[in-house]
Design an enzyme around this catalytic site. Structure first.
Site, PDB file in Angstrom:
ATOM      1  N   LYS A 188       0.857  -1.191   0.000  1.00  0.00           N
ATOM      2  CA  LYS A 188       0.000   0.000   0.000  1.00  0.00           C
ATOM      3  C   LYS A 188       0.888   1.234   0.000  1.00  0.00           C
ATOM      4  O   LYS A 188       1.661   1.446   0.932  1.00  0.00           O
ATOM      5  CB  LYS A 188      -0.915  -0.008   1.217  1.00  0.00           C
ATOM      6  CG  LYS A 188      -1.805   1.218   1.294  1.00  0.00           C
ATOM      7  CD  LYS A 188      -2.779   1.156   2.445  1.00  0.00           C
ATOM      8  CE  LYS A 188      -3.626   2.420   2.483  1.00  0.00           C
ATOM      9  NZ  LYS A 188      -4.547   2.429   3.626  1.00  0.00           N
ATOM     10  N   LYS A 241      -2.037  -1.564  -3.941  1.00  0.00           N
ATOM     11  CA  LYS A 241      -2.911  -0.394  -3.919  1.00  0.00           C
ATOM     12  C   LYS A 241      -2.099   0.879  -3.980  1.00  0.00           C
ATOM     13  O   LYS A 241      -1.138   0.979  -3.217  1.00  0.00           O
ATOM     14  CB  LYS A 241      -3.732  -0.434  -2.625  1.00  0.00           C
ATOM     15  CG  LYS A 241      -4.600   0.782  -2.384  1.00  0.00           C
ATOM     16  CD  LYS A 241      -5.192   0.739  -1.012  1.00  0.00           C
ATOM     17  CE  LYS A 241      -5.940   2.041  -0.809  1.00  0.00           C
ATOM     18  NZ  LYS A 241      -6.351   2.234   0.545  1.00  0.00           N
TER      19      LYS A 241
HETATM   20  C1  PBG Z   1      -7.495   3.527   5.339  1.00  0.00           C
HETATM   21  C2  PBG Z   1      -7.745   3.400   3.884  1.00  0.00           C
HETATM   22  C3  PBG Z   1      -7.499   4.326   2.864  1.00  0.00           C
HETATM   23  C4  PBG Z   1      -7.996   3.762   1.686  1.00  0.00           C
HETATM   24  C5  PBG Z   1      -8.498   2.507   2.016  1.00  0.00           C
HETATM   25  N1  PBG Z   1      -8.320   2.282   3.375  1.00  0.00           N
HETATM   26  C6  PBG Z   1      -6.967   5.703   2.888  1.00  0.00           C
HETATM   27  C7  PBG Z   1      -5.641   6.031   3.386  1.00  0.00           C
HETATM   28  O1  PBG Z   1      -4.786   5.182   3.631  1.00  0.00           O
HETATM   29  O2  PBG Z   1      -5.431   7.226   3.557  1.00  0.00           O
HETATM   30  C8  PBG Z   1      -7.984   4.435   0.345  1.00  0.00           C
HETATM   31  C9  PBG Z   1      -9.062   4.009  -0.585  1.00  0.00           C
HETATM   32  C10 PBG Z   1      -9.300   4.903  -1.737  1.00  0.00           C
HETATM   33  O3  PBG Z   1      -8.637   5.928  -1.967  1.00  0.00           O
HETATM   34  O4  PBG Z   1     -10.239   4.589  -2.475  1.00  0.00           O
HETATM   35  N2  PBG Z   1      -6.204   3.282   5.741  1.00  0.00           N
HETATM   36 ZN    ZN Z   2      -5.840   4.080   7.858  1.00  0.00          ZN
END
Ligand code: PBG
Ligand code: ZN
Length: 321
Positions: A188, A241
């Site tokens: 991520k 992601k």
């Molecule tokens: C929470 C989370 C996020 C997303 C999914 N779970 C945001 C982040 O890490 O700031 C992003 C999903 C998206 O942008 O569609 N940690």
């Molecule tokens: Zn988060």
């Protein structure tokens, strides 16, 4: 090569990648309160629902044949230790209980992270401006257990603390939830593509950024280590992601690992397509199907996407050339 492109039937005959509704996961936002359906401004077509109105969304999901949702909760109360994240009567837990009662066959994937629940908006506990790792793991375990107790089918940790997959696996096993899979947000990245989501989930950090826990977009080899560690710790499904700017990472992961790979077609990717489509600059349906095909072609089996309901409509239309 043109011999294999002469007609729709021939083209379909040699087509390598096909989008299947069963590949798709639709994200759902549930907010504390009553009689709420809030439009998320930066994500046309996406809403926050209170539990009492969630059926409007779920009805569409099940009618269109989507088999899995990813649930995000937005609590009414936030504090430093994310109390609502592991409250058995928290908004997310109540929503999961409701969904599993009404739609027992729908696969409910619970996002596990503290950022929607902390007053500071970070994904872990904070002390002196630092995001604490091991202290956070305990809360992620409590959150996971409370969501599985509420009925969640799959746990999806998105926090990026080290060691969380192993900790959650052990905590679930100790409670005898040996059959609950973990879908880890393994690679991520700290991405500007999450911008619109932070409006949807009310989870923007109040200070600093997420670069001390989410990955640097410049790194691909490091993503392989993240995935390897999560597999070693017991992840059943591993995720990359965002998706579109990281197709190389999806590809590399699918070549190296035999685990099922998921990719998250994130909020910013969705909003950019929606904005250009609304301007009449692109053909939304063609662009979305091309993007999703690319994500699958790169090696993702599971694709989390805000376009899922639209895709379901398009796939049920007449088979295209
Ligand atoms: C929470 C989370 C996020 C997303 C999914 N779970 C945001 C982040 O890490 O700031 C992003 C999903 C998206 O942008 O569609 N940690
Ligand atoms: Zn988060």
């Amino acid at each position: 090569m043109r011999r294999l492109r002469t007609s729709p039937n021939i083209r379909a005959f040699v087509r390598e990648t096909k989008i299947d509704l069963r590949d798709l996961v639709y994200p759902v936002f549930v907010i504390e309160g009553e009689n709420i359906k809030n439009a998320v401004e930066s994500m046309p077509g996406i809403y926050q629902y209170s539990v009492d109105r969630l059926d409007e969304e779920l009805e569409r999901v099940s009618r269109k044949g989507i088999k899995a949702i990813l649930i995000f909760g937005i609590p009414g109360y936030k504090d430093e230790k994310a109390s609502e994240a592991y409250n058995k009567d928290g908004v997310t837990q109540r929503a999961v209980r409701h969904i599993k009662e009404k739609y027992p066959d729908l696969i409910v994937i619970a996002d596990v992270c503290l950022c929607e629940y902390t007053s500071h908006g970070h994904c872990g506990l904070v002390r002196n401006g630092n995001i604490l790792n091991d202290e956070t793991l305990k809360l992620l375990c409590k959150m996971s257990i409370s969501l599985v107790e509420a009925g969640a089918d799959i746990i999806a940790p998105s926090d990026m603390m080290d060691g969380r997959v192993g900790a959650i696996r052990q905590a679930l096993d100790e409670k005898d939830f040996i059959n609950t899979p973990i879908m880890a947000y393994s690679a991520k990245y700290a991405s500007a593509y999450y911008g619109p989501f932070r409006e949807a989930a009310d989870s923007a950090p109040k200070f600093g950024d997420r670069k001390s826990y989410q990955m640097d977009s410049a790194n691909a080899k490091m993503a392989m280590r993240e995935i390897q560690y999560d597999i070693d710790e017991g992840a059943d499904i591993v995720m990359v992601k965002p998706a579109l700017a990281y197709l190389d990472v999806i590809k590399e992961a699918s070549v190296r690992f035999d685990h099922t790979i998921a990719a998250y077609n994130v909020s910013g990717e969705y909003s950019m397509v929606k904005a250009a489509a609304n301007m009449g600059w692109i053909d939304e349906k063609k662009i979305v199907l091309e993007n999703i095909t690319a994500i699958k072609r790169a090696g993702a089996k599971i694709i989390i996407t805000y376009h899922a309901l639209d895709i379901a409509d398009w796939l049920s239309e007449k088979e295209q050339e």
